[in-house]
Design a protein around this motif. Structure first.
Motif, PDB file in Angstrom:
ATOM      1  N   PHE A   1       0.836  -1.206   0.000  1.00 52.41           N
ATOM      2  CA  PHE A   1       0.000   0.000   0.000  1.00 52.41           C
ATOM      3  C   PHE A   1       0.868   1.253   0.000  1.00 52.41           C
ATOM      4  CE2 PHE A   1      -2.081   3.431   2.363  1.00 52.41           C
ATOM      5  CZ  PHE A   1      -3.243   3.593   1.629  1.00 52.41           C
ATOM      6  N   TYR A   2       1.900   1.256   0.842  1.00 56.25           N
ATOM      7  CA  TYR A   2       2.801   2.415   0.895  1.00 56.25           C
ATOM      8  C   TYR A   2       3.543   2.602  -0.432  1.00 56.25           C
ATOM      9  CZ  TYR A   2       2.178   2.960   5.960  1.00 56.25           C
ATOM     10  OH  TYR A   2       1.664   3.187   7.213  1.00 56.25           O
ATOM     11  N   GLU A   3       3.934   1.507  -1.043  1.00 54.29           N
ATOM     12  CA  GLU A   3       4.651   1.594  -2.322  1.00 54.29           C
ATOM     13  C   GLU A   3       3.761   2.186  -3.410  1.00 54.29           C
ATOM     14  OE1 GLU A   3       7.694  -2.221  -1.713  1.00 54.29           O
ATOM     15  OE2 GLU A   3       5.793  -2.445  -2.804  1.00 54.29           O
ATOM     16  N   THR A   4       2.522   1.733  -3.461  1.00 55.86           N
ATOM     17  CA  THR A   4       1.623   2.211  -4.519  1.00 55.86           C
ATOM     18  C   THR A   4       1.136   3.635  -4.278  1.00 55.86           C
ATOM     19  OG1 THR A   4      -0.284   1.205  -3.396  1.00 55.86           O
ATOM     20  CG2 THR A   4       0.825  -0.113  -5.079  1.00 55.86           C
ATOM     21  N   THR A   5       1.222   4.101  -3.033  1.00 53.35           N
ATOM     22  CA  THR A   5       0.794   5.472  -2.734  1.00 53.35           C
ATOM     23  C   THR A   5       1.981   6.423  -2.623  1.00 53.35           C
ATOM     24  OG1 THR A   5       0.711   4.908  -0.362  1.00 53.35           O
ATOM     25  CG2 THR A   5      -1.359   4.791  -1.612  1.00 53.35           C
ATOM     26  N   GLY A   6       3.172   5.967  -3.010  1.00 50.12           N
ATOM     27  CA  GLY A   6       4.337   6.833  -3.048  1.00 50.12           C
ATOM     28  C   GLY A   6       5.010   7.077  -1.712  1.00 50.12           C
ATOM     29  N   LYS A   7       4.638   6.308  -0.675  1.00 51.88           N
ATOM     30  CA  LYS A   7       5.239   6.491   0.652  1.00 51.88           C
ATOM     31  C   LYS A   7       6.391   5.495   0.810  1.00 51.88           C
ATOM     32  CE  LYS A   7       0.896   8.121   2.681  1.00 51.88           C
ATOM     33  NZ  LYS A   7      -0.131   7.912   3.726  1.00 51.88           N
ATOM     34  N   ARG A   8       7.466   5.750   0.091  1.00 46.51           N
ATOM     35  CA  ARG A   8       8.546   4.772   0.007  1.00 46.51           C
ATOM     36  C   ARG A   8       9.324   4.635   1.319  1.00 46.51           C
ATOM     37  NH1 ARG A   8       8.543   2.812  -4.800  1.00 46.51           N
ATOM     38  NH2 ARG A   8       7.754   4.013  -6.581  1.00 46.51           N
ATOM     39  N   ASP A   9       9.425   5.698   2.092  1.00 44.87           N
ATOM     40  CA  ASP A   9      10.123   5.600   3.372  1.00 44.87           C
ATOM     41  C   ASP A   9       9.387   4.651   4.316  1.00 44.87           C
ATOM     42  OD1 ASP A   9      12.036   7.328   2.477  1.00 44.87           O
ATOM     43  OD2 ASP A   9      11.229   9.097   3.503  1.00 44.87           O
ATOM     44  N   GLN A  10       8.044   4.822   4.378  1.00 44.00           N
ATOM     45  CA  GLN A  10       7.255   3.924   5.225  1.00 44.00           C
ATOM     46  C   GLN A  10       7.331   2.486   4.729  1.00 44.00           C
ATOM     47  OE1 GLN A  10       6.330   6.977   4.206  1.00 44.00           O
ATOM     48  NE2 GLN A  10       4.651   7.804   5.455  1.00 44.00           N
TER      49      GLN A  10
ATOM     50  N   ILE B   1       8.645  -0.912   6.814  1.00 40.55           N
ATOM     51  CA  ILE B   1       7.880  -2.152   6.923  1.00 40.55           C
ATOM     52  C   ILE B   1       8.681  -3.329   6.364  1.00 40.55           C
ATOM     53  CG2 ILE B   1       5.789  -3.362   6.214  1.00 40.55           C
ATOM     54  CD1 ILE B   1       5.276  -1.188   8.250  1.00 40.55           C
ATOM     55  N   ARG B   2       9.381  -3.101   5.246  1.00 40.16           N
ATOM     56  CA  ARG B   2      10.195  -4.171   4.658  1.00 40.16           C
ATOM     57  C   ARG B   2      11.259  -4.652   5.645  1.00 40.16           C
ATOM     58  NH1 ARG B   2      14.886  -5.275   2.525  1.00 40.16           N
ATOM     59  NH2 ARG B   2      15.713  -3.169   2.887  1.00 40.16           N
ATOM     60  N   LEU B   3      11.920  -3.721   6.301  1.00 37.79           N
ATOM     61  CA  LEU B   3      12.949  -4.082   7.276  1.00 37.79           C
ATOM     62  C   LEU B   3      12.339  -4.823   8.467  1.00 37.79           C
ATOM     63  CD1 LEU B   3      15.054  -0.788   7.223  1.00 37.79           C
ATOM     64  CD2 LEU B   3      15.722  -3.028   6.288  1.00 37.79           C
ATOM     65  N   LYS B   4      11.155  -4.401   8.875  1.00 37.10           N
ATOM     66  CA  LYS B   4      10.483  -5.082   9.991  1.00 37.10           C
ATOM     67  C   LYS B   4      10.149  -6.517   9.618  1.00 37.10           C
ATOM     68  CE  LYS B   4       6.664  -4.609  13.267  1.00 37.10           C
ATOM     69  NZ  LYS B   4       5.576  -3.750  13.760  1.00 37.10           N
ATOM     70  N   ILE B   5       9.660  -6.722   8.397  1.00 37.01           N
ATOM     71  CA  ILE B   5       9.332  -8.079   7.945  1.00 37.01           C
ATOM     72  C   ILE B   5      10.577  -8.957   7.945  1.00 37.01           C
ATOM     73  CG2 ILE B   5       8.565  -9.437   5.954  1.00 37.01           C
ATOM     74  CD1 ILE B   5       6.708  -7.049   5.263  1.00 37.01           C
ATOM     75  N   GLU B   6      11.674  -8.420   7.457  1.00 39.33           N
ATOM     76  CA  GLU B   6      12.932  -9.177   7.419  1.00 39.33           C
ATOM     77  C   GLU B   6      13.371  -9.577   8.832  1.00 39.33           C
ATOM     78  OE1 GLU B   6      16.067  -7.324   5.290  1.00 39.33           O
ATOM     79  OE2 GLU B   6      15.091  -7.543   3.328  1.00 39.33           O
ATOM     80  N   LEU B   7      13.244  -8.645   9.765  1.00 40.75           N
ATOM     81  CA  LEU B   7      13.617  -8.948  11.151  1.00 40.75           C
ATOM     82  C   LEU B   7      12.729 -10.040  11.743  1.00 40.75           C
ATOM     83  CD1 LEU B   7      14.237  -5.342  12.510  1.00 40.75           C
ATOM     84  CD2 LEU B   7      15.949  -7.159  12.309  1.00 40.75           C
TER      85      LEU B   7
END
Length: 220
Positions: free
Chosen positions: A198-207, A211-217
């Protein structure tokens, strides 16, 4: 359906409460269903499958088709909660010979067939949900979901609306928070991924990156 989740213990254990003792099959099937839900939501698929089959076997031994439909619809609801299609084949087979309006309307809810639902057969919170979905007001839908008291029922409601195409940050964040506070690893990872998308498609790349880093952890 009036007895689902919040009152599921009444459905399994208190029906026939005038009896001197609760039949063993009723207690066993309820306990296995609770274990199935726990293991399914925490991502332990093999244990979930074992307890689901044991619940089914107990109920088949009793011949109680109404409760058997409840078990199959519970499985469907959990799949909807993690954004998968409901598995309604076994329920539909039973419904051919043992029709029930209450069960049918809950099935329609899980399928997203809102126009076919007799809302009076659903719990009040789900009646309100169907009404807001029909109105198409995303903000009201989000508020209605937030007012559902039972955590699992709320997660199922989120699954219903997201699968119906109602997706916003508030709804996805609700799902992440619910899964996190209850230790439901499986839906937690699924909704984190949906929130990242959702963040990627709405241009919120920092958020999205956070989330990506949290998933990896969480996966490491």
């Amino acid at each position: 359906m009036k007895r689902y989740f919040g009152l599921i213990s009444c459905l399994f254990l208190l029906w026939g409460c005038g009896l001197k003792s609760i039949p063993e099959w009723r207690t066993a099937s309820f306990n296995h269903l609770e274990q199935y839900k726990k293991y399914f939501l925490t991502g332990r698929e093999q244990l979930a499958a074992i307890h689901f089959q044991k619940a089914v076997n107990e109920l088949k031994g009793s011949g109680n088709l109404s409760l058997l439909m409840t078990v199959y619809l519970t499985r469907s609801a959990l799949h909807v909660a993690i954004l998968e299609a409901p598995q309604g084949e076994e329920y539909l087979e039973i419904a051919k010979v043992w029709p029930s309006d209450d069960h049918q309307d809950y099935y329609f809810l899980l399928e997203g067939r809102f126009a076919e639902i007799q809302k009076s057969s659903l719990p009040t919170s789900y009646q309100d949900l169907v009404t807001t979905i029909e109105e198409g007001n995303a903000k009201r839908i989000t508020e209605t979901i937030r007012n559902i008291q039972d955590d699992l029922s709320r997660l199922i409601a989120i699954g219903v609306v997201v699968r119906h195409g109602v997706v916003n940050e508030a709804i996805l964040t609700q799902a992440v928070d619910l899964a996190s506070v209850n230790g439901w690893r499986k839906p937690l990872l699924i909704y984190l991924n949906r929130l990242k998308s959702f963040y990627e498609t709405t241009g919120k790349r920092d958020q999205a990156e956070i989330i990506r880093l949290k998933i990896e952890l969480l996966k490491s």
